[in-house]
Design an enzyme around this catalytic site. Structure first.
Site, short mmCIF file in Angstrom:
data_model
loop_
_atom_site.label_atom_id
_atom_site.label_comp_id
_atom_site.label_asym_id
_atom_site.label_seq_id
_atom_site.Cartn_x
_atom_site.Cartn_y
_atom_site.Cartn_z
N ASN A 53 26.21 38.85 49.27
CA ASN A 53 25.14 39.86 48.35
C ASN A 53 23.66 39.69 49.10
OD1 ASN A 53 23.58 37.32 47.48
ND2 ASN A 53 25.48 36.78 46.47
N ASP A 61 32.88 35.20 49.41
CA ASP A 61 31.67 34.38 49.77
C ASP A 61 31.52 32.97 49.34
OD1 ASP A 61 28.94 34.37 50.49
OD2 ASP A 61 28.08 35.37 48.65
N1 AR6 Z 1 40.09 35.47 51.51
C1 AR6 Z 1 40.16 36.76 51.70
N2 AR6 Z 1 39.85 37.88 50.82
C2 AR6 Z 1 39.30 37.16 49.74
C3 AR6 Z 1 39.16 35.90 49.51
C4 AR6 Z 1 39.45 34.91 50.65
N3 AR6 Z 1 39.48 33.69 50.45
N4 AR6 Z 1 38.77 35.70 48.30
C5 AR6 Z 1 38.45 36.91 47.65
N5 AR6 Z 1 38.93 37.91 48.58
P1 AR6 Z 1 34.60 39.79 46.36
P2 AR6 Z 1 32.79 42.00 46.59
C6 AR6 Z 1 38.82 39.19 48.41
O1 AR6 Z 1 34.36 39.67 44.84
O2 AR6 Z 1 33.34 42.76 45.80
C7 AR6 Z 1 30.17 37.37 45.66
O3 AR6 Z 1 30.12 36.71 44.53
C8 AR6 Z 1 38.92 39.79 46.91
O4 AR6 Z 1 40.16 39.71 46.62
O5 AR6 Z 1 34.66 38.65 46.99
O6 AR6 Z 1 31.97 42.57 47.94
C9 AR6 Z 1 29.22 37.82 46.57
O7 AR6 Z 1 28.18 36.70 46.56
C10 AR6 Z 1 38.49 41.33 47.08
O8 AR6 Z 1 39.55 42.10 47.89
O9 AR6 Z 1 33.37 40.51 47.01
C11 AR6 Z 1 28.69 38.94 45.79
O10 AR6 Z 1 27.63 38.51 44.84
C12 AR6 Z 1 37.85 41.13 48.43
O11 AR6 Z 1 37.73 39.83 48.92
C13 AR6 Z 1 29.62 39.71 45.38
O12 AR6 Z 1 30.62 38.81 45.09
C14 AR6 Z 1 36.10 41.00 47.99
O13 AR6 Z 1 35.78 40.66 46.57
C15 AR6 Z 1 30.41 40.71 46.36
O14 AR6 Z 1 31.38 41.38 45.69
#
Ligand code: AR6
Length: 164
Positions: free
Chosen positions: A23, A33
């Site tokens: 973020n 993240d």
């Molecule tokens: N390895 C690979 N992919 C992953 C992992 C992992 N360990 N964990 C989750 N995903 P998101 P955004 C996938 O929510 O939508 C955070 O709080 C997940 O299934 O992580 O860009 C940040 O600080 C999904 O397909 O990121 C921001 O505030 C993808 O990663 C916010 O979330 C992205 O999901 C960003 O939201």
């Protein structure tokens, strides 16, 4: 350029750089993240503090610390607000700016999560289309290998369907 699609936890990958769907504070959060910060250790947060945040669509690079990856590239993706608020352009910018930073730091391989498709609610198929298109259009010499790291089997299906 070689494009690979895998189902894995991105913190386990041995790419030169892994990309963090951050973020704009760059101070950590949930999802991928949170996982990256936990695996890299507290030094990562210290390194991120120095940037004083990062606008959506831009990217910043840090060492990987305790990760197998040499670098983490942090990029805040757009929050989905229905698609009429420049989301597609911003998401494309995340991929381009990450590729540019990877190339500038000599990375031969880079792994991307599905940026914005979790908490930020970007529709998965549309986001994957942008990711694949942007990487395929990349014309710089590096990186040579791009890995799309899908967390779920459903995400893997979306990418594999589009790669056909
Ligand atoms: N390895 C690979 N992919 C992953 C992992 C992992 N360990 N964990 C989750 N995903 P998101 P955004 C996938 O929510 O939508 C955070 O709080 C997940 O299934 O992580 O860009 C940040 O600080 C999904 O397909 O990121 C921001 O505030 C993808 O990663 C916010 O979330 C992205 O999901 C960003 O939201």
């Amino acid at each position: 350029m070689k494009i690979q699609i895998v189902q894995d936890d991105i913190t386990r990958l041995r790419a030169d750089a892994i990309v963090n769907a951050a973020n704009s504070s760059l101070l950590g959060g949930g999802g991928v993240d949170g996982a990256i910060h936990r695996a890299a250790g507290p030094e990562l947060l210290e390194a991120c503090r120095k940037f004083n945040g990062c606008p959506t669509g831009e990217a910043r690079i840090t060492p990987g610390f305790r990760l197998a990856a040499r670098f983490v590239i942090h990029t805040p993706g757009p929050v989905w607000h229905g698609g009429t608020h420049g989301e597609a352009e911003l998401l494309e910018a995340c991929y381009r700016n990450s590729l540019r930073l990877a190339a500038a730091n000599g990375c031969r391989s880079i792994a991307f999560p599905a940026i914005s498709t979790g908490v930020y609610r970007y529709p998965k198929a549309e986001a994957a289309q942008i990711a694949l298109r942007t990487v395929r259009q990349w014309r710089e010499p590096l990186p040579e290998e791009v890995i799309f790291c899908c967390f779920s089997a459903a995400d893997l299906d979306v990418y594999q369907e589009l790669l056909k």
